[in-house]
Design a protein around this motif. Structure first.
Motif, short mmCIF file in Angstrom:
data_model
loop_
_atom_site.label_atom_id
_atom_site.label_comp_id
_atom_site.label_asym_id
_atom_site.label_seq_id
_atom_site.Cartn_x
_atom_site.Cartn_y
_atom_site.Cartn_z
N ILE B 921 33.33 -60.28 42.48
CA ILE B 921 32.08 -59.55 42.75
C ILE B 921 31.07 -59.88 41.65
N SER B 922 31.53 -59.80 40.41
CA SER B 922 30.63 -60.10 39.30
C SER B 922 30.09 -61.53 39.38
N TYR B 923 30.93 -62.41 39.92
CA TYR B 923 30.52 -63.81 40.02
C TYR B 923 29.74 -64.10 41.30
N GLY B 924 29.51 -63.05 42.14
CA GLY B 924 28.77 -63.28 43.37
C GLY B 924 29.55 -64.08 44.39
N LYS B 925 30.87 -64.11 44.26
CA LYS B 925 31.69 -64.90 45.17
C LYS B 925 32.40 -64.05 46.22
N ASP B 927 33.11 -61.57 49.26
CA ASP B 927 32.34 -61.32 50.48
C ASP B 927 31.60 -59.98 50.41
N LEU B 928 32.06 -59.10 49.54
CA LEU B 928 31.36 -57.82 49.39
C LEU B 928 29.94 -58.01 48.85
N THR B 929 29.70 -59.13 48.18
CA THR B 929 28.36 -59.36 47.61
C THR B 929 27.39 -59.91 48.65
N LEU B 930 27.86 -60.06 49.89
CA LEU B 930 26.91 -60.46 50.95
C LEU B 930 25.86 -59.38 51.16
N SER B 961 17.82 -43.93 47.08
CA SER B 961 18.42 -45.20 47.47
C SER B 961 18.30 -46.18 46.30
N ALA B 962 19.31 -46.99 46.17
CA ALA B 962 19.36 -47.95 45.06
C ALA B 962 19.66 -49.32 45.64
N THR B 963 19.25 -50.35 44.93
CA THR B 963 19.44 -51.73 45.40
C THR B 963 20.79 -52.24 44.95
N LEU B 964 21.53 -52.85 45.87
CA LEU B 964 22.77 -53.53 45.49
C LEU B 964 22.37 -54.87 44.89
N TYR B 969 26.07 -55.50 40.55
CA TYR B 969 27.36 -56.13 40.74
C TYR B 969 27.91 -56.72 39.44
N ARG B 970 27.03 -57.23 38.62
CA ARG B 970 27.50 -57.80 37.35
C ARG B 970 27.78 -56.69 36.34
N GLY B 971 27.22 -55.52 36.58
CA GLY B 971 27.46 -54.38 35.71
C GLY B 971 28.56 -53.50 36.27
#
Lengths: 474, 1066
Positions: B921-925, B927-930, B961-964, B969-971
């Motif tokens: 997730i932290s690496y943006g890899k 699928d949850l980071t879609l 509301s907050a932005t994903l 994700y890196r935090g």
């Protein structure tokens, strides 16, 4: 059938006899003696395990944490930036505490006892000086700490009481007196230190004797505010035979091999960005940046040539204003030394002691010697910039309070990254520092570590916070 | 017999309960009892004259003599055989042939110390697995998986040689060993997982039970409870797996050929996104920029720039389609993960010759298994040579022995938390970068090396290219091992026997881990040469006595003494900073370090077991063992293991006997105290040459300045009064069989409580020490085990057997003495014992919650974290790695020569920390980071942290509301933030563990040739898996076998296996 029964008995008997006769060697307690480590340690194998940690603690954690409080440095990220903002909790002190007690002084307690029993007086004397040095720093940072019952886990006491700081001082003076008589004896015992004394003294007992006298003076001057008679004790201790020049300085030199590097070099390479020696902003400008540091700005304003030794990049034209002085000059090399006690410090102690006695002339002499010694330490006393600075700052004002302020402020500039200046600031209030956090006072001590609250709670002094003062800080 | 009675009194003095009076003779009857199966004489058969106290036992060759009058009825009984009754006629020679019993109730099982007992007489539960259920597996443990209630086996991953963790009825110790003891033919063997580098990274290592060839195993008994294992003393408390290997049988030489081929395919992989390219904040940053993460633009928004000189990709660099440099060529999508795995192939051949005559039997076997893994270049190969034999060397004296030589070699790939490893870089590789660089041969240097010799990777030197790791950093292990035993049995009298057994397990494990120059973690090159030498010697002397006390009460007593010794030596040498490239050798090093680690432990023991049987109805076992261990204080080094068990076959009661519905019913109960030894060298304080580190920096390692040694007082305070850990177990159970074994049920409840468990208790440093080893903790395991066997259909030629087993174990750390004891893990999450919770729990920081468990969402508009959950300050219990229950369902269909077997294996509960997903997730890899860039309203209540760091709950449901975002994700939204606990996930599963189909060819086809029978088969493993776990196969463990279970961090994914086998008997 008859034969079979006889065979049976012989068969059984032989095995049982065999089993019982080998039982003794088979169950020999020696089997459970650890072959990978030693049950005993020689004097020569223990001494480096005291000197190296003393130097590493003093030049590392103790220096980093005190210098953030006395504003010689600033923490930039992670736990260091919190500490610089006086956000700290008991667990922040666990490692430092363990380094002092369990990685360093336990070995000293063992060596002191062992060398004394063996009659190896120089080993015993050196160890006592090291205990006085490290315990002195410890009690100065925490006040009441375990000492009389410390290091006694092996004899069953795993929850030592905390001794009163004034009692610890009395014990340390006694310890130093005992060290002096051992170091001063004509023979040091069967074994005397050689290369295992990794300090600048290399096993020379006469040098250690000088340090023992100077340590007495250092501890005495700490008490001179609460008890003025200690000023004379400091003067007497130095007069009994202390340093004669920077050649007598007590230091430990680290190495270029990857296992022996200087603590500041390691911090820079392993925890890059945690810590800043120069702060940010333009040197000499008023404090606006969050990581403004008092020391480099003052030294810059004073045209102090030592700043170039302390913080290399301060005059680097290519450095951007934001990261000016990020690199700590001469210490940012793997094999740099850590200076523990210097000739300059001795002269500053004398200057302060005479000042407290109202002896302005003697104070002036000692002060001028201190300033010169500091510049001499960095080979700057004969340079034009050095001589200019010394000439401009070598005279103390007539007013004793103003004179003390100048002595202590110059000591602050001279003893860069030395935890001693945090003690001096608390005792004297000089140099005049203002808090890095509006409305929050600068901490006047370290908190007790979490492990003492967790495993020795009954003995930890109650109601301690960051502004609780230690005994000599009244 | 009367004539030697006086001599016998000598022994009777010692063994008074065994008073034996011979009867008043009419005539002397003699004869021999043999087995129908192998025609061998049967020793120890009880020969009784019914209705009198008269009786005897057969000798080692099956012979017996007895005085009886004409018309007397003699019964011949032996466990595992049908009892026969004959009436004495005029003849004085009566030879008897006994047939083996076929029902499961009277099945013979191997119990502690190799004692064979009829299952129905046991007062405790024993699990058994037969040879036909064991083949088709590399690791004998994998073969037991799902088949025995109360046994939890967890494979650590899909790499060849991966270790298996074997727990029986939960964990017995906290920081000590929890692995079951492995006994092979009476010899305790070593099952250590030897480690060269930290077991969170580095190459995985097998547990050494892998050296046993499953093809040589005849049967496996799993001894679970205290009473079952008490005779093993200080080594058996975690349960014992007793392996008996195949032996020769009398007859003409028989040749058995087993051959199989199997194919492994990678199973589930982490769930990855295939949309976004490498970069940061939506901006493309290619491999030349050193950006390791995939937070760039969509791949479809990019175009090649046509730069033929671009060294990372022959198509050129990538730019946005709108860039003036852009060509029309769309970027390739590189599926690095799918392209990485290969089909693993395993060849397995075993040949065995057995046979024998009247006085001796033998079996000789040789096996070779070569397994090429799903990870290219990895392999495991095991060569087994085994001989076993048995001979009657003199009258009443029999010698048997086994010797097994094993050579196991392997090349394993580094994995886990390791920038030099394979999977950490592989799974993180962005989709715009081809790890293979278009090559097809895995050894092609162009994948991982540029022309100038520097490493080609997508990170600019942060992580290895996976193909660099495979080719340039091999890890080779070679084990040479000998396991052997010799057993001398002397049975001078039918009721008296002596037994002496000597066995040993000796092996060396030589490992070499290489790092070629240019490796990211050892840029100047490094080689670790790590050599282990293990030696376990076990010796037992036993006296066996049997006696019929009354016509209805028979007794047997065993008294014995044993010694056990274990020692090992580890010598590790590390050479680094190579002088010459492409020469990875210690001799090429310019810097060295090393150490030796030696350990020796001895135990001396005395034991006895008394079995009493009343009719065929009531059985009592009482055993007592005293162990003396060198790891304990010599003044207080004895540990006693008493055990008592009873079983009652209530269907022997007259009104229940010969009931057609309830054909068998038994109740059993047992009590035992067992122990777990301390590890050596914990009694005294010692000085070590070690490191001085300050928690911030690496500090100093002696020798200082390369030449000045420093010794320092060890951090752990010795404890001269250290005792063994003590566990008290009681167990109740019963067995019921209905309709003549058509339905059997076996149920067990147990409760075991460990006290004086050893942990290292922290001390304050002002004592001079960091920890002290103390007997302070206690822990309980309570559980139930059920085994069910149903034969729904039993027609002529067709048979369907449905089996099931279920086990539930509830573990609780009752007392710890400290807050928590960590076994391993990372800074964010550890696997730990926490007082009041089950052992092997996860301990880590969570999101801040209110007292109802709702997350607290930051409601201060000026805070950077406005609208996001607040990370908690303290670590907490966040789940547990131990399964809640396990179950196995087996179906066996047999029709003539066809046999179909299927096993469904269920694990319910048991969490895993999905650190792989957290990092991805932290690496943006992942699928949850879609969901990146989208808005969300985090569920929770409003609150914030005040100036003093205290969390204030303002109440009210969060509506902000907050932005994903990448930042989230890196935090704290990813694996490198402050909240590791969010990745603790349910690791339960349902899987089709095994399917076996075999067909025995019609024997009539081979009537003339040398071939006696042929069986062909097909098999599969892990063919289907259902799990809620969002990641690869949850049957995995970063730290292999051991106490830190439940961590998933870039280890090798699990496999599916398909295979064919052939069995030919000549």
């Amino acid at each position: 059938m008859k034969n079979q029964l006889i065979y049976s008995l012989i068969f059984a008997g032989t095995l049982l006899i065999g089993a019982s006769s080998c039982k003794k060697t088979f169950m020999d307690p020696a089997i459970n003696v650890n072959p990978n480590s030693s049950g005993i340690a020689s004097d020569a194998s223990l001494l480096p395990s005291i000197i190296v940690p003393v130097a590493y603690n003093t030049g590392g954690s103790l220096s980093w944490y005190t210098s953030m409080l006395d504003q010689q440095t600033v923490g930039v990220s992670n736990q260091f930036s919190n500490f610089s903002a006086y956000i700290t909790s008991t667990s922040d002190y666990d490692n430092i505490w363990a380094n002092i007690y369990q990685n360093c002084l336990i070995n000293a307690a063992i060596l002191n006892k062992q060398a004394t029993a063996e009659g190896n007086l120089y080993y015993a004397g050196i160890t006592k000086v090291l205990i006085a040095y490290q315990m002195g720093l410890t009690t100065d940072l925490w006040g009441d700490v375990p000492f009389s019952q410390a290091f006694k886990g092996a004899s069953g006491n795993t929850t030592p009481v905390f001794d009163k700081q004034q009692d610890i001082y009395v014990s340390l003076f006694k310890l130093l007196d005992s060290a002096k008589s051992q170091l001063g004896s004509a023979k040091g015992g069967i074994n005397t230190p050689t290369t295992d004394d990794v300090s600048s003294y290399h096993g020379n007992n006469a040098q250690w004797l000088k340090l023992a006298n100077l340590m007495t003076a250092r501890l005495a001057i700490h008490l001179s505010k609460v008890d003025p008679t200690y000023a004379q004790k400091a003067i007497d201790a130095i007069a009994a035979g202390a340093f004669a020049s920077n050649a007598d300085n007590f230091s430990v030199t680290f190495g270029t091999d990857g296992n022996s590097n200087n603590p500041n070099f390691q911090l820079g390479s392993q925890r890059g960005g945690y810590f800043s020696y120069g702060g940010s902003g333009t040197l000499g400008t008023p404090a606006t940046a969050s990581n403004y540091i008092f020391l480099p700005h003052q030294m810059f304003l004073n045209n102090d040539p030592r700043l170039a030794v302390y913080v290399t990049a301060y005059d680097d034209p290519s450095a951007s204003a934001a990261d000016v002085g990020d690199y700590f000059g001469s210490q940012n090399t793997p094999a740099a030394s850590v200076n523990l006690v210097t000739y300059a410090e001795q002269n500053f102690i004398l200057a302060e002691a005479y000042n407290r006695q109202g002896n302005a002339a003697a104070s002036q002499t000692a002060y001028a010697a201190a300033l010169t010694a500091s510049f001499n330490q960095f080979s700057l006393d004969a340079t034009a910039a050095g001589m200019t600075y010394i000439n401009a700052n070598s005279l103390l004002p007539a007013d004793p309070t103003a004179a003390l302020q100048q002595i202590m402020t110059q000591k602050y500039f001279a003893l860069y990254l030395n935890p001693e200046v945090y003690t001096d600031w608390r005792r004297t209030g000089y140099p005049a520092l203002s808090s890095a956090v509006a409305g929050v006072a600068i901490p006047r001590r370290f908190l007790y570590p979490l492990q003492e609250y967790s495993y020795n709670k009954a003995n930890v002094p109650a109601d301690i916070n960051l502004t609780s003062r230690v005994y000599w800080d009244k | 017999m009367k004539k030697f009675l006086p001599r016998k009194w000598l022994l009777i003095l010692v063994i008074s309960p065994f008073l034996y009076f011979s009867g008043y003779a009419q005539s002397v009857i003699s004869g021999k009892v043999t087995s129908r199966q192998d025609k061998q004489g049967l020793a120890g058969v009880t020969v009784k004259e019914i209705g009198t106290p008269q009786g005897t036992f057969t000798d080692a060759n099956g012979g017996y003599t007895l005085t009886a009058s004409r018309g007397a009825r003699l019964s011949f009984s032996l466990i595992g055989f049908e009892t026969q009754v004959v009436t004495v006629g005029s003849g004085k020679l009566i030879n008897i042939i006994l047939a083996t019993q076929s029902t499961s109730i009277s099945e013979v099982v191997v119990t502690a110390l190799g004692i064979k007992r009829e299952r129905k007489t046991l007062s405790y539960s024993v699990g058994t697995v037969k040879s036909e259920q064991i083949t088709n597996n590399t690791n004998a443990f994998s073969a037991i998986e799902g088949k025995v209630a109360g046994v939890s086996i967890n494979s650590s991953g899909g790499q060849v040689g991966a270790s298996s963790n074997i727990l029986i009825r939960g964990t017995t110790s906290i920081t000590g060993n929890n692995q079951a003891l492995i006994i092979v033919d009476g010899v305790p063997i070593d099952n250590t997982v030897n480690v060269t580098e930290a077991n969170t990274g580095g190459a995985p290592s097998p547990n050494r039970a892998i050296d046993i060839d499953p093809a040589d195993i005849d049967n496996v008994s799993v001894l679970k409870g205290g009473a079952a294992v008490a005779l093993y003393g200080l080594q058996g408390t975690n349960g014992v797996v007793v392996i008996t290997t195949k032996k020769g049988q009398k007859g003409v030489p028989k040749v058995e050929l087993l051959s199989s081929i199997a194919f492994d395919k990678v199973d589930r992989l982490p769930f990855l996104q295939n949309i976004y390219a490498q970069g940061k904040n939506g901006k493309f940053l290619g491999p030349d920029k050193g950006q390791t993460r995939s937070w760039g633009p969509k791949l479809t928004d990019l175009r090649y720039n046509g730069d033929a000189t671009y060294k990372y990709d022959s198509n050129g660099g990538l730019v946005l389609a709108t860039d003036p440099m852009a060509t029309v060529k769309k970027p390739n999508f590189y599926n690095n993960v799918n392209n990485f795995f290969q089909t693993g192939v395993t060849f397995n051949n075993n040949i065995a010759v057995s046979g024998g005559g009247d006085n001796a039997v033998y079996r000789v076997s040789a096996g070779i298994e070569k397994q090429n893994g799903i990870v290219p270049t990895t392999f495991f190969q095991r060569i087994n040579l085994k001989t076993s034999g048995s001979a009657t060397v003199a009258k009443n004296m029999k010698v048997d022995g086994d010797i097994n030589y094993i050579n196991s070699t392997g090349n394993f790939a580094q994995q886990g938390s390791n920038i030099s490893g394979v999977f950490l870089p592989l799974y993180r590789t962005p989709i715009n970068f081809d790890d293979k660089n278009g090559t097809t041969n895995v050894h092609d240097r162009r994948a991982y090396q540029f022309a100038d010799g520097s490493q080609r990777d997508y990170t600019g030197g942060h992580f290895n290219n996976p193909y660099f790791a495979l080719n340039q950093d091999p890890y080779i292990s070679e084990v040479n091992r000998v396991i052997g035993d010799i057993n001398l049995a002397y049975t001078p009298l039918p009721w008296l026997g002596f037994n002496y057994k000597l066995g040993g397990d000796i092996y060396s494990d030589n490992r070499t881990q290489k790092f070629e120059k240019g490796d990211v973690s050892s840029p100047f090159g490094k080689i670790i040469s790590d050599n282990y030498l293990y030696k376990i010697i076990n010796s037992d002397f036993q006296i066996n006595l049997k006696h019929n006390i009354t016509p209805d009460v028979t007794a047997s007593l065993l008294v014995g003494a044993g010694i056990w010794s274990k020692s090992y030596t580890q010598t590790q040498l590390t050479g680094s900073n190579f002088l010459i490239p492409n020469f990875v050798n210690v001799n090429n090093s310019s810097a060295f370090s090393g150490f030796t680690n030696l350990q020796t432990q001895h135990r001396n023991s005395y034991y006895s077991i008394l079995n009493l049987a009343y009719k065929d109805q009531l059985f009592l076992d009482a055993s007592y063992r005293v162990d003396y261990s060198t790891a304990l204080n010599p003044k207080n080094n004895a540990f006693t293991n008493p055990a008592l068990g009873m079983s009652w076959i209530f269907t022997e009661l007259p009104f229940l006997k010969d009931n057609s519905v309830l054909s068998f019913g038994k109740l059993r109960a047992s009590f035992a105290t067992t122990g777990n030894d301390a590890t050596p060298y914990n009694l005294l304080n010692t000085f070590n040459s070690q490191t001085f580190a300050d928690g911030l920096t690496n500090g100093i390692t002696y020798p200082f300045l390369t030449s000045i040694g420093g010794f320092t007082q060890g951090a752990t305070l010795g404890n001269p009064n250290l005792r063994a850990e003590k566990t008290f177990t009681y167990e109740f159970g019963g067995e019921l069989s209905f309709f003549k074994d058509r339905l059997t049920i076996d149920a067990t409840y147990y409760d075991k409580e460990g006290t004086s468990l050893i942990i290292n208790v922290p001390l304050t440093a002002s004592s001079g020490y960091a920890t002290q080893t103390l007997n302070v903790a206690s822990m309980s395991n309570k559980g139930i085990e059920l085994a069910l066997n149903i034969i729904p259909v039993k027609l002529d030629g067709f048979r369907w057997v449905l089996g099931g087993n279920f086990s539930k174990n509830v573990n609780k750390v009752i007392k710890l003495g400290v807050d928590q004891v960590s076994f391993g893990g990372f800074t964010g999450i550890t696997v730990a014992a926490i007082q009041g919770y089950p052992n092997q729990s996860f301990f880590g920081p969570t999101f801040e919650t209110d007292n109802k468990g709702n997350q607290v969402i930051d409601d201060v508009k000026t805070d950077a974290g406005y609208g996001y959950p607040i990370a908690g300050q303290v670590s907490k219990y966040v789940g547990n790695a131990l399964p809640k229950w396990n179950a196995g369902i087996t179906n066996t269909f047999t029709y003539k020569g066809i046999r179909l077997f299927a096993l469904i294996d269920i694990r319910h509960g048991g969490s895993l920390w999905n650190g792989t997903e957290g990092a991805l997730i932290s690496y943006g890899k992942s699928d949850l980071t879609l969901k990146r860039g989208t808005q969300t309203v985090f569920a929770g209540v409003n609150g914030h942290t005040d100036a003093n760091g205290v969390v204030v709950i303002d109440g009210g449901k969060n509506t902000t509301s907050a932005t994903l975002s990448e930042g989230w994700y890196r935090g704290n939204g990813g694996g490198f933030g402050n909240v590791a606990s969010q990745f603790v996930q349910d690791g339960g599963w349902v899987r089709l563990r095994e399917v076996n189909l075999s067909y025995s060819l019609n024997k009539n086809w081979f009537k003339t040739g040398p071939v006696k029978s042929v069986e062909v088969g097909a098999f599969g493993r892990n063919l289907w898996l259902h799990t809620k776990y969002h990641g690869q196969d949850p049957e995995t463990s970063l730290q292999g076998a051991g106490n830190a279970q439940g961590l998933d961090y870039f280890q090798t994914p699990g496999t599916k296996t398909y295979g064919l086998n052939l069995k030919v008997i000549l």
